[in-house]
Design an enzyme around this catalytic site. Structure first.
Site, PDB file in Angstrom:
ATOM      1  N   THR A  12       0.648  -1.142   0.155  1.00 20.44           N
ATOM      2  CA  THR A  12      -0.111   0.087   0.127  1.00 20.44           C
ATOM      3  C   THR A  12       1.034   1.199  -0.070  1.00 20.44           C
ATOM      4  O   THR A  12       2.157   0.939   0.261  1.00 20.44           O
ATOM      5  CB  THR A  12      -0.872   0.121   1.295  1.00 20.44           C
ATOM      6  OG1 THR A  12      -2.180   0.735   0.859  1.00 20.44           O
ATOM      7  CG2 THR A  12      -0.259   0.527   2.567  1.00 20.44           C
ATOM      8  N   ALA A 166       2.166   4.861  -8.017  1.00 20.80           N
ATOM      9  CA  ALA A 166       1.209   3.785  -8.727  1.00 20.80           C
ATOM     10  C   ALA A 166       1.875   3.451  -9.883  1.00 20.80           C
ATOM     11  O   ALA A 166       1.860   2.192 -10.321  1.00 20.80           O
ATOM     12  CB  ALA A 166       0.021   4.227  -8.846  1.00 20.80           C
ATOM     13  N   CYS A 169       5.578   1.479  -8.403  1.00 15.15           N
ATOM     14  CA  CYS A 169       5.117   0.061  -7.319  1.00 15.15           C
ATOM     15  C   CYS A 169       4.033  -0.596  -7.660  1.00 15.15           C
ATOM     16  O   CYS A 169       2.900  -0.190  -7.898  1.00 15.15           O
ATOM     17  CB  CYS A 169       4.832   0.972  -6.033  1.00 15.15           C
ATOM     18  SG  CYS A 169       4.785  -0.520  -4.817  1.00 15.15           S
ATOM     19  N   THR A 172       0.888  -0.770  -5.449  1.00 14.04           N
ATOM     20  CA  THR A 172       0.149   0.511  -5.395  1.00 14.04           C
ATOM     21  C   THR A 172      -0.827   0.697  -6.612  1.00 14.04           C
ATOM     22  O   THR A 172      -0.369   0.588  -7.637  1.00 14.04           O
ATOM     23  CB  THR A 172       1.090   1.621  -5.237  1.00 14.04           C
ATOM     24  OG1 THR A 172       2.005   1.305  -3.986  1.00 14.04           O
ATOM     25  CG2 THR A 172       0.234   3.066  -5.012  1.00 14.04           C
TER      26      THR A 172
END
Length: 184
Positions: A12, A166, A169, A172
């Site tokens: 996250t 995002a 990663c 994410t």
């Protein structure tokens, strides 16, 4: 034959930015186990207490909700004193046999202070009003720091930085939850 290890839950990204009389915490919605996305719309950011504190978590969901409940209890004991409530929670987290096993980190903020809480007992206030945790935290932190001196407001910085995280990663996504408070 080797016994296989259970897959671990990943990911996250949670980010907080304090700028221009506002504090904003945002987080993505992806939950993964191993290489599989289990859920894309988890809500990892929420209001706490009487709505005067916002928080987000990275780590095991059940553990984080346990810690949020404990923090809310501390906020009831120490109303309007987020730092004191966070320090008291950190003490419990380090010394309580059950709580020590919880695997989560939290970002919390009120109108005056932003804090990161860890299972090792750390309660840290970011120098620049920007802090991030989670698998994409370093990417979001770098992006937010690059944008903090721009004319963008706190929420726009959070959204832009989480989008950048995002992109980099794999744990994410862009399904964001954003909470904001007026700040001093």
């Amino acid at each position: 034959m080797q016994a296989s290890q259970p897959e671990t839950w990943h990911g996250t990204t949670i980010l907080t930015v304090r700028k221009g009389g506002k504090v904003v915490i945002g987080g993505d919605g992806q939950v993964s186990i191993g290489q599989t996305v289990i859920k894309s719309n988890a809500k990892k950011v929420r209001k706490l207490g009487k709505g005067d504190v916002i928080g987000g978590f990275a780590g095991a969901t059940a553990d984080a909700f346990t810690l949020f409940e404990r923090l809310e209890s501390k906020l009831e004991q120490y109303p309007g004193q987020l730092t004191r409530a966070a320090v008291e929670l950190a003490k419990d987290w380090r010394t309580d046999r059950y709580l020590r096993r919880l695997e989560a980190m939290m970002l919390v903020a009120d109108k005056d202070v932003s804090l990161v809480l860890t299972g090792t007992g750390d309660v840290l206030e970011p120098e620049s009003g920007v802090m991030a945790i989670g698998s994409g935290g370093n990417y979001a932190l770098a992006a937010a720091r690059a944008l903090i001196d721009s004319d963008k407001d706190a929420e726009t910085i959070v959204r832009s930085a989480l989008d950048i995280a995002a992109d980099i990663c794999v744990y994410t996504n862009r399904n964001l939850t954003i909470e904001a408070l007026a700040a001093s």
